[in-house]
Design a protein around this motif. Structure first.
Motif, PDB file in Angstrom:
ATOM      1  N   ASN A 191       0.839  -1.186   0.000  1.00 41.21           N
ATOM      2  CA  ASN A 191       0.000   0.000   0.000  1.00 41.21           C
ATOM      3  C   ASN A 191       0.880   1.243   0.000  1.00 41.21           C
ATOM      4  OD1 ASN A 191      -1.352   2.236   1.795  1.00 41.21           O
ATOM      5  ND2 ASN A 191      -3.016   1.062   0.863  1.00 41.21           N
ATOM      6  N   LYS A 192       0.537   2.198  -0.848  1.00 39.93           N
ATOM      7  CA  LYS A 192       1.330   3.424  -0.993  1.00 39.93           C
ATOM      8  C   LYS A 192       1.504   4.157   0.327  1.00 39.93           C
ATOM      9  CE  LYS A 192       1.436   7.748  -3.593  1.00 39.93           C
ATOM     10  NZ  LYS A 192       0.772   8.529  -4.662  1.00 39.93           N
ATOM     11  N   THR A 193       0.436   4.295   1.097  1.00 42.38           N
ATOM     12  CA  THR A 193       0.521   5.023   2.365  1.00 42.38           C
ATOM     13  C   THR A 193       1.464   4.318   3.328  1.00 42.38           C
ATOM     14  OG1 THR A 193      -1.697   5.939   2.088  1.00 42.38           O
ATOM     15  CG2 THR A 193      -0.790   5.926   4.327  1.00 42.38           C
ATOM     16  N   GLN A 242      -4.552   3.478  11.189  1.00 42.19           N
ATOM     17  CA  GLN A 242      -4.887   2.147  10.672  1.00 42.19           C
ATOM     18  C   GLN A 242      -3.693   1.515   9.977  1.00 42.19           C
ATOM     19  OE1 GLN A 242      -8.349   2.726   8.217  1.00 42.19           O
ATOM     20  NE2 GLN A 242      -9.717   2.887   9.962  1.00 42.19           N
ATOM     21  N   HIS A 243      -2.988   2.295   9.189  1.00 44.43           N
ATOM     22  CA  HIS A 243      -1.818   1.770   8.481  1.00 44.43           C
ATOM     23  C   HIS A 243      -0.676   1.449   9.455  1.00 44.43           C
ATOM     24  CE1 HIS A 243      -3.307   1.967   4.426  1.00 44.43           C
ATOM     25  NE2 HIS A 243      -3.702   3.222   4.609  1.00 44.43           N
ATOM     26  N   LYS A 292       2.665  -2.543  12.139  1.00 43.93           N
ATOM     27  CA  LYS A 292       3.083  -3.155  13.394  1.00 43.93           C
ATOM     28  C   LYS A 292       2.742  -4.645  13.374  1.00 43.93           C
ATOM     29  CE  LYS A 292       3.162  -1.998  18.266  1.00 43.93           C
ATOM     30  NZ  LYS A 292       2.555  -1.246  19.342  1.00 43.93           N
ATOM     31  N   GLY A 293       1.560  -4.979  12.884  1.00 45.74           N
ATOM     32  CA  GLY A 293       1.149  -6.371  12.782  1.00 45.74           C
ATOM     33  C   GLY A 293       1.992  -7.174  11.810  1.00 45.74           C
ATOM     34  N   CYS A 294       2.510  -6.504  10.786  1.00 43.60           N
ATOM     35  CA  CYS A 294       3.381  -7.160   9.802  1.00 43.60           C
ATOM     36  C   CYS A 294       4.819  -7.285  10.321  1.00 43.60           C
ATOM     37  CB  CYS A 294       3.394  -6.379   8.486  1.00 43.60           C
ATOM     38  SG  CYS A 294       1.831  -6.408   7.601  1.00 43.60           S
ATOM     39  N   GLY A 295       5.094  -6.703  11.477  1.00 39.43           N
ATOM     40  CA  GLY A 295       6.424  -6.802  12.062  1.00 39.43           C
ATOM     41  C   GLY A 295       7.435  -5.814  11.527  1.00 39.43           C
ATOM     42  N   LEU A 296       6.977  -4.813  10.786  1.00 34.54           N
ATOM     43  CA  LEU A 296       7.903  -3.876  10.157  1.00 34.54           C
ATOM     44  C   LEU A 296       8.263  -2.684  11.035  1.00 34.54           C
ATOM     45  CD1 LEU A 296       6.363  -3.911   6.586  1.00 34.54           C
ATOM     46  CD2 LEU A 296       8.473  -5.017   7.353  1.00 34.54           C
TER      47      LEU A 296
END
Length: 106
Positions: free
Chosen positions: A18-20, A51-52, A57-61
């Motif tokens: 996602n761009k954002t 939200q992003h 955070k959920g993706c671990g990044l």
């Protein structure tokens, strides 16, 4: 070579889809920032950015650090920063192919 479950890989890669979210990563690649600072950098709205951030955070990044009433977000570690840099290196090499791709989705 380390073998990682394909579903885990897909969840991780979702953070970059996602761009954002990519703009957020670029905003905090060097320094940690609050949601308000990220909103200002991206000229976005706080609800959308939050939200992003939750997704990243959920993706671990990214990780967040609470300091009083503020949460400061930063890229998780040097490996993620290196990966973001590597994207630029690879994309510099293949950007013309990507521009010609008819299957590209905005």
């Amino acid at each position: 070579m380390i073998k990682v479950d394909i579903d885990t890989k897909m969840k991780f890669l979702h953070g970059f889809s996602n761009k954002t979210r990519v703009q957020i990563l670029e905003s905090i690649i060097e320094d940690e920032k609050t949601v308000s600072e990220i909103v200002d950098d991206l000229n976005g709205n706080q609800s959308n950015i939050s939200q992003h951030l939750t997704c990243l955070k959920g993706c671990g990044l990214i990780v967040g650090r609470q300091d009083g009433k503020y949460v400061y977000y930063r890229v998780r570690n040097q490996l993620v920063r290196d990966l973001l840099s590597m994207f630029d290196v690879v994309l510099e090499d293949i950007q013309n192919d990507i521009a010609c791709c008819e299957n590209h989705i905005d």
